[in-house]
Design a protein around this motif. Structure first.
Motif: not given
Length: 138
Positions: A75-79, A96-106
């Motif tokens: 998940c991204t709750t500990c961002k 983290e790379l997957r979340y970046r591709q999905e636009g959930l992590l800058r």
């Protein structure tokens, strides 16, 4: 610095020479670096075991940091927003790379459960990660 050693020995006067390659490394268990949380009144944490995640260090210093997947990168709750020292963190992990591709992590954000320190880093708690019982500074 030379990273090889030469040894000479042999039975009954003969000589055998061989080279042994070895690598020098910096221990990550006794190093000391600093993790600063900017919007928690610039709280500074001394970090000694660089093999552990940011989330581990935050919790071991009594900092209540949001997380919900058991620190598994699911998940991204500990961002965490990295204010400075992004280059002092390990490379982004597959989640983290997957979340970046999905636009959930800058680019300047990391998952606290996935990131490890190599040197001093300053982070912020994002608005989405602020807990109601914790007082934050601007």
């Amino acid at each position: 610095m030379d990273n090889s050693a030469m040894c000479t020995f042999g039975p009954s006067g003969s000589t055998l020479v061989f080279a042994v390659e070895f690598s020098l490394f910096q221990s990550t268990e006794n190093a000391m670096t600093k993790l600063t949380i900017e919007n928690l009144f610039h709280r500074e944490l001394e970090v000694h075991d660089l093999s552990k995640s940011l989330l581990h260090h935050l919790h071991s210093h009594g900092v209540d940091w949001m997380h919900s997947c058991g620190a598994k990168g699911r998940c991204t709750t500990c961002k965490a927003i990295v204010v400075s020292g992004l280059q002092h963190l390990n490379a982004p992990t597959a989640p983290e790379l997957r979340y970046r591709q999905e636009g959930l992590l800058r680019e300047n954000e990391r998952l606290a459960c996935q990131a490890t320190l190599q040197d001093d880093v300053c982070i912020r708690v994002p608005e989405s990660g602020k807990l109601p019982h914790v007082q934050y500074s601007p």
